[in-house]
Design a protein around this motif. Structure first.
Motif, PDB file in Angstrom:
ATOM      1  N   GLU A  84       0.825  -1.200   0.000  1.00 24.66           N
ATOM      2  CA  GLU A  84       0.000   0.000   0.000  1.00 24.66           C
ATOM      3  C   GLU A  84       0.864   1.258   0.000  1.00 24.66           C
ATOM      4  O   GLU A  84       0.569   2.231  -0.714  1.00 24.66           O
ATOM      5  N   MET A  85       1.962   1.247   0.773  1.00 25.22           N
ATOM      6  CA  MET A  85       2.827   2.417   0.843  1.00 25.22           C
ATOM      7  C   MET A  85       3.567   2.635  -0.475  1.00 25.22           C
ATOM      8  O   MET A  85       3.743   3.767  -0.925  1.00 25.22           O
ATOM      9  N   TYR A  86       3.998   1.554  -1.124  1.00 29.13           N
ATOM     10  CA  TYR A  86       4.672   1.696  -2.416  1.00 29.13           C
ATOM     11  C   TYR A  86       3.707   2.194  -3.481  1.00 29.13           C
ATOM     12  O   TYR A  86       4.051   3.059  -4.305  1.00 29.13           O
ATOM     13  N   GLN A  87       2.492   1.677  -3.483  1.00 25.65           N
ATOM     14  CA  GLN A  87       1.518   2.132  -4.469  1.00 25.65           C
ATOM     15  C   GLN A  87       1.198   3.612  -4.276  1.00 25.65           C
ATOM     16  O   GLN A  87       1.079   4.362  -5.256  1.00 25.65           O
ATOM     17  N   ALA A  88       1.088   4.047  -3.029  1.00 27.19           N
ATOM     18  CA  ALA A  88       0.892   5.475  -2.760  1.00 27.19           C
ATOM     19  C   ALA A  88       2.094   6.277  -3.226  1.00 27.19           C
ATOM     20  O   ALA A  88       1.959   7.385  -3.754  1.00 27.19           O
ATOM     21  N   VAL A  98      10.313   7.118  24.417  1.00 29.17           N
ATOM     22  CA  VAL A  98      10.569   6.432  23.149  1.00 29.17           C
ATOM     23  C   VAL A  98       9.450   6.878  22.211  1.00 29.17           C
ATOM     24  O   VAL A  98       8.298   6.476  22.367  1.00 29.17           O
ATOM     25  N   LEU A  99       9.803   7.718  21.259  1.00 31.67           N
ATOM     26  CA  LEU A  99       8.811   8.378  20.422  1.00 31.67           C
ATOM     27  C   LEU A  99       8.924   7.887  18.983  1.00 31.67           C
ATOM     28  O   LEU A  99      10.028   7.724  18.450  1.00 31.67           O
ATOM     29  N   VAL A 100       7.795   7.672  18.369  1.00 34.49           N
ATOM     30  CA  VAL A 100       7.764   7.248  16.972  1.00 34.49           C
ATOM     31  C   VAL A 100       6.992   8.292  16.170  1.00 34.49           C
ATOM     32  O   VAL A 100       5.965   8.811  16.623  1.00 34.49           O
ATOM     33  N   THR A 101       7.520   8.631  15.008  1.00 34.45           N
ATOM     34  CA  THR A 101       6.898   9.622  14.137  1.00 34.45           C
ATOM     35  C   THR A 101       6.318   8.922  12.914  1.00 34.45           C
ATOM     36  O   THR A 101       6.984   8.115  12.273  1.00 34.45           O
ATOM     37  N   LYS A 102       5.076   9.243  12.613  1.00 34.41           N
ATOM     38  CA  LYS A 102       4.392   8.658  11.452  1.00 34.41           C
ATOM     39  C   LYS A 102       3.923   9.786  10.543  1.00 34.41           C
ATOM     40  O   LYS A 102       3.629  10.893  11.002  1.00 34.41           O
ATOM     41  N   ARG A 156      -2.292  12.774   1.267  1.00 37.39           N
ATOM     42  CA  ARG A 156      -3.552  12.451   0.578  1.00 37.39           C
ATOM     43  C   ARG A 156      -3.462  11.179  -0.266  1.00 37.39           C
ATOM     44  O   ARG A 156      -4.496  10.618  -0.657  1.00 37.39           O
ATOM     45  N   PHE A 157      -2.258  10.705  -0.520  1.00 39.05           N
ATOM     46  CA  PHE A 157      -2.099   9.477  -1.291  1.00 39.05           C
ATOM     47  C   PHE A 157      -2.092   8.226  -0.413  1.00 39.05           C
ATOM     48  O   PHE A 157      -2.309   7.128  -0.899  1.00 39.05           O
ATOM     49  N   GLY A 158      -1.788   8.404   0.870  1.00 36.91           N
ATOM     50  CA  GLY A 158      -1.752   7.249   1.753  1.00 36.91           C
ATOM     51  C   GLY A 158      -0.660   7.375   2.797  1.00 36.91           C
ATOM     52  O   GLY A 158      -0.041   8.432   2.959  1.00 36.91           O
ATOM     53  N   PRO A 159      -0.386   6.291   3.511  1.00 33.39           N
ATOM     54  CA  PRO A 159       0.580   6.343   4.617  1.00 33.39           C
ATOM     55  C   PRO A 159       2.022   6.200   4.143  1.00 33.39           C
ATOM     56  O   PRO A 159       2.317   5.482   3.195  1.00 33.39           O
ATOM     57  N   HIS A 160       2.923   6.906   4.831  1.00 31.12           N
ATOM     58  CA  HIS A 160       4.357   6.663   4.698  1.00 31.12           C
ATOM     59  C   HIS A 160       4.808   5.676   5.777  1.00 31.12           C
ATOM     60  O   HIS A 160       5.929   5.178   5.711  1.00 31.12           O
ATOM     61  N   SER A 188      13.577   8.165   8.212  1.00 28.67           N
ATOM     62  CA  SER A 188      13.688   7.476   6.933  1.00 28.67           C
ATOM     63  C   SER A 188      14.174   8.439   5.860  1.00 28.67           C
ATOM     64  O   SER A 188      13.737   9.594   5.791  1.00 28.67           O
ATOM     65  N   CYS A 189      15.051   7.950   4.999  1.00 33.74           N
ATOM     66  CA  CYS A 189      15.539   8.768   3.888  1.00 33.74           C
ATOM     67  C   CYS A 189      14.419   9.110   2.909  1.00 33.74           C
ATOM     68  O   CYS A 189      14.528  10.077   2.153  1.00 33.74           O
ATOM     69  N   ARG A 190      13.341   8.328   2.919  1.00 34.24           N
ATOM     70  CA  ARG A 190      12.254   8.531   1.965  1.00 34.24           C
ATOM     71  C   ARG A 190      11.545   9.868   2.164  1.00 34.24           C
ATOM     72  O   ARG A 190      10.874  10.360   1.248  1.00 34.24           O
ATOM     73  N   VAL A 191      11.667  10.455   3.355  1.00 32.69           N
ATOM     74  CA  VAL A 191      10.889  11.651   3.656  1.00 32.69           C
ATOM     75  C   VAL A 191      11.766  12.877   3.876  1.00 32.69           C
ATOM     76  O   VAL A 191      11.298  13.893   4.391  1.00 32.69           O
ATOM     77  N   VAL A 192      13.031  12.803   3.473  1.00 32.15           N
ATOM     78  CA  VAL A 192      13.929  13.943   3.631  1.00 32.15           C
ATOM     79  C   VAL A 192      13.390  15.157   2.880  1.00 32.15           C
ATOM     80  O   VAL A 192      13.385  16.281   3.395  1.00 32.15           O
ATOM     81  N   SER A 193      12.915  14.927   1.644  1.00 32.57           N
ATOM     82  CA  SER A 193      12.458  16.051   0.823  1.00 32.57           C
ATOM     83  C   SER A 193      11.201  16.713   1.371  1.00 32.57           C
ATOM     84  O   SER A 193      10.859  17.828   0.963  1.00 32.57           O
ATOM     85  N   PHE A 194      10.514  16.051   2.305  1.00 35.02           N
ATOM     86  CA  PHE A 194       9.314  16.633   2.905  1.00 35.02           C
ATOM     87  C   PHE A 194       9.639  17.459   4.151  1.00 35.02           C
ATOM     88  O   PHE A 194       8.736  18.007   4.783  1.00 35.02           O
ATOM     89  N   GLY A 195      10.919  17.517   4.535  1.00 29.37           N
ATOM     90  CA  GLY A 195      11.307  18.294   5.707  1.00 29.37           C
ATOM     91  C   GLY A 195      10.953  17.633   7.017  1.00 29.37           C
ATOM     92  O   GLY A 195      10.784  18.313   8.040  1.00 29.37           O
ATOM     93  N   ALA A 196      10.872  16.285   7.030  1.00 29.51           N
ATOM     94  CA  ALA A 196      10.442  15.585   8.237  1.00 29.51           C
ATOM     95  C   ALA A 196      11.423  15.783   9.393  1.00 29.51           C
ATOM     96  O   ALA A 196      11.015  16.028  10.535  1.00 29.51           O
ATOM     97  N   GLY A 197      12.738  15.679   9.120  1.00 31.08           N
ATOM     98  CA  GLY A 197      13.727  15.836  10.187  1.00 31.08           C
ATOM     99  C   GLY A 197      13.666  17.211  10.826  1.00 31.08           C
ATOM    100  O   GLY A 197      13.700  17.341  12.059  1.00 31.08           O
ATOM    101  N   SER A 198      13.547  18.240  10.005  1.00 28.80           N
ATOM    102  CA  SER A 198      13.464  19.603  10.537  1.00 28.80           C
ATOM    103  C   SER A 198      12.192  19.808  11.352  1.00 28.80           C
ATOM    104  O   SER A 198      12.199  20.490  12.380  1.00 28.80           O
TER     105      SER A 198
END
Length: 358
Positions: free
Chosen positions: A153-157, A229-233, A237-241, A264-274
């Motif tokens: 599902e995540m790949y299809q999104a 111990v914190l997890v970020t999700k 609009r396309f679905g879950p990362h 995750s490196c997959r979300v660097v361009s979305f500014g997740a780390g910042s």
């Protein structure tokens, strides 16, 4: 050939007399045996992606997969008349998977030999072996995480997201706003732990220290009231990362000690780390404490170094570090931040727990 014990990430199916019984263009009617349907669903539940490399008329074959109720399970299908080795190579490249993590199943020895000759790293299986496939070690991950169960599902999104970005006209920030990004930062649960451990083990480019925390370690931290111990999700609009970040925080009266930040490196361009660092900074400012972050520079985590510096972390000494335990490894040094209130980025909505108080 790759080691047979390494896990297969994607199984590529032939169709005629392999996935279904019969030859579509000759017989007109084909059947899908119940054990094959069950195998497709089982591999999907284990997080193993599945695709198709078939010599067939594309529209007719895909319509047949839809009528059989299994089309949704297959990503990046290659249905046409070219060599199957080309199809398998293209699937692996678009998934960004090493060929050694790809498997191919076909009833025809000549087709398997063609793939094996051109792609010797790909594991090839005769259709007769399908009944035993689910029991083979290369199709049996040691752990199946929450995210693994919805990997397809995540790949299809992700494919839809990539296509939308290619078609988008305008500034990158406007595209990010169009994604309707929603970030959630939560306290990890027992169900999250396998994915959290996976982040500490597999993430290298956006990993502040590279220290691996086992499931036993993480359970111990969950039980310790001084630790968070914190997890970020992340969703859009396309679905879950899925779970894209991990933060290990130890609270002290004068400072919060960020032992590990991994995203995750997959979300660097979305500014997740910042966004995560900005939220931590705001929480520390509201609690009236400083932030101290462990960091070990490697050849691969330069982006994490930049993220810390951009957030305002420096090497300046501060008395707030008194009482903190020594770093777990000698080459880990500590960065410091005197926090100020911070707002979430305008390109995403943020829902997060409150960390105020020791």
């Amino acid at each position: 050939m790759a080691e047979q014990t390494s896990i297969v990430k994607c199984l590529v199916w032939d169709l005629d007399n392999t996935l279904w019984q019969g030859t579509l263009l000759e017989d007109g009617v084909v059947t899908l045996p119940a054990p094959i349907r069950d195998l497709i669903a089982e591999l999907d539940s284990r997080g193993i992606l599945q695709s198709v490399a078939s010599k067939n008329d594309h529209d007719q074959a895909w319509k047949q997969l839809e009528e059989l109720g299994v089309a949704e399970y297959f990503v990046l299908p290659r249905i046409g008349w070219g060599p199957k080795s080309d199809s398998v190579r293209e699937i692996a490249a678009e998934l960004n998977f090493a060929l050694s993590t790809i498997a191919f199943v076909d009833d025809t020895p000549a087709e398997r030999a063609e793939v094996q000759f051109h792609l010797p790293e790909v594991r090839c299986y005769a259709a007769e072996r399908l009944p035993e496939l689910a029991a083979l070690p290369e199709f049996s991950p040691a752990r199946v995480t929450v995210d693994a169960r919805r990997r397809r599902e995540m790949y299809q999104a992700g494919f839809q997201r990539k296509a939308a970005e290619a078609d988008f006209q305008g500034p990158s920030d406007d595209f990010l706003r169009s994604l309707e990004l929603v970030m959630r930062i939560e306290r990890a649960t027992e169900e999250d732990l396998s994915r959290v451990e996976e982040l500490t083990l597999r993430t290298s480019q956006m990993n502040a220290t590279g220290v691996h925390y086992s499931l036993t370690d993480l359970r111990g931290l969950l039980a310790d009231p001084r630790h968070e111990v914190l997890v970020t999700k992340l969703n859009d609009r396309f679905g879950p990362h899925g779970a894209i970040g991990l933060e290990l925080l130890e609270k002290h009266p004068r400072a919060w000690h960020l032992k590990l930040l991994a995203t995750s490196c997959r979300v660097v361009s979305f500014g997740a780390g910042s966004a995560i660092l900005g939220w931590l900074t705001d929480q520390a400012a509201q609690a009236g404490v400083h932030l101290v972050a462990d960091f070990r520079r490697t050849e691969r985590n330069r982006m994490m170094d930049i993220a810390y510096r951009f957030a305002g972390f420096t090497d300046e000494p501060c008395d707030c570090r008194a009482g903190l335990p020594a770093p777990e490894q000698e080459d880990i040094h500590r960065l410091h931040l005197t926090p100020e209130p911070s707002a979430p980025p305008p390109t995403m909505k943020l829902h997060a727990v409150s960390l105020r108080g020791v």
